[in-house]
Design a protein around this motif. Structure first.
Motif, short mmCIF file in Angstrom:
data_model
loop_
_atom_site.label_atom_id
_atom_site.label_comp_id
_atom_site.label_asym_id
_atom_site.label_seq_id
_atom_site.Cartn_x
_atom_site.Cartn_y
_atom_site.Cartn_z
N ASN A 31 5.75 0.75 -5.36
CA ASN A 31 4.35 0.42 -5.63
C ASN A 31 4.13 -1.08 -5.65
N GLU A 34 4.19 -2.33 -2.13
CA GLU A 34 2.95 -1.98 -1.44
C GLU A 34 1.81 -2.89 -1.88
N ILE A 35 1.76 -3.20 -3.19
CA ILE A 35 0.72 -4.10 -3.70
C ILE A 35 0.88 -5.48 -3.10
N LEU A 37 2.32 -6.20 -0.27
CA LEU A 37 2.01 -6.11 1.15
C LEU A 37 0.50 -6.13 1.37
N ARG A 38 -0.22 -5.38 0.56
CA ARG A 38 -1.69 -5.36 0.68
C ARG A 38 -2.27 -6.73 0.36
N ALA A 39 -1.72 -7.39 -0.66
CA ALA A 39 -2.20 -8.73 -1.03
C ALA A 39 -1.97 -9.72 0.11
N GLU A 41 -1.67 -8.93 3.33
CA GLU A 41 -2.59 -8.56 4.41
C GLU A 41 -3.99 -9.09 4.14
N GLU A 42 -4.41 -9.03 2.86
CA GLU A 42 -5.74 -9.53 2.50
C GLU A 42 -5.80 -11.05 2.66
N ARG A 45 -6.15 -11.69 6.27
CA ARG A 45 -7.50 -11.35 6.74
C ARG A 45 -8.49 -12.44 6.37
#
Length: 208
Positions: A31, A34-35, A37-39, A41-42, A45
């Motif tokens: 988890n 994944e957090i 990785l999302r951070a 990616e954001e 972006r």
């Protein structure tokens, strides 16, 4: 035998607890990964966002699509964007003296966009997926050539002042403007000056 069985039972319980702990640790690490990785990616972006992206998001979230823009010239204008090109936008000019005034605004002429605190995160939101349109690739010079073909009388706001007239031709990085009084047609007798204007100097083009 009962003691041996009890010992086996206790060992089984300890192993179960160990596996539960390992499973919990693994789930926590997955988890967390994944957090992260999302951070990341954001962050990537947001790093790719352009001023044009922010403006299109603001135009979409605001009531009636109204935005307030401060220009490099120091003027502040209120717009309702109608079209976004590659490096420009077309809009209804809401604070113009005449009702129904329209303008073309180069994005390079924008010194700032005035937003509220709640609009900042909304302007950063990912734009809903849509098919790319031809207008997204059209540059400012193409739009100015269209105005030239239409022989439109217009006001050209530059860094040094306002010029009123008709575009005679558009080059790669400049245009030729026949300067004449507002409300008159482009006739040789009405033209009192010819001006070569670099596109980089244009702050706003308002259709008369």
């Amino acid at each position: 035998m009962a003691w041996v069985g009890g010992s086996r039972y206790l060992r089984g319980v300890r192993w179960d607890n160990l596996f539960d702990d390992l499973e919990g640790q693994l789930e926590h690490e997955l988890n967390a990964e994944e957090i992260d990785l999302r951070a990341e990616e954001e962050r990537l972006r947001l790093g790719r966002l352009s001023l044009r992206d922010r403006l299109t998001s603001l135009a979409a979230i605001r009531g009636a699509g109204i935005i307030r823009v401060a220009l490099v010239s120091g003027e502040t204008i209120t717009l309702r964007p109608t079209t976004f090109g590659r490096d420009w936008l077309a809009a209804d000019l809401l604070d113009a003296p005449t009702v129904g005034a329209q303008c073309v605004l180069p994005l390079s002429a924008i010194a700032g966009v005035i937003v509220t605190q709640t609009e900042v995160p909304a302007s950063l939101a990912a734009e809903p997926g849509r098919a790319a349109r031809l207008v997204d690739r059209i540059g400012l010079s193409f739009v100015l050539r269209d105005l030239c073909r239409r022989r439109s009388s217009l006001d050209v706001h530059t860094r040094t002042g306002l010029l009123t007239g008709t575009i005679d031709r558009v080059g790669r990085d400049h245009l030729d403007l026949a300067v004449h009084a507002a409300g008159t047609l482009r006739r040789a007798s009405e033209v009192h000056q010819y001006r070569i204007v670099p596109l980089a100097e244009i702050q706003l083009v308002r259709l008369s």
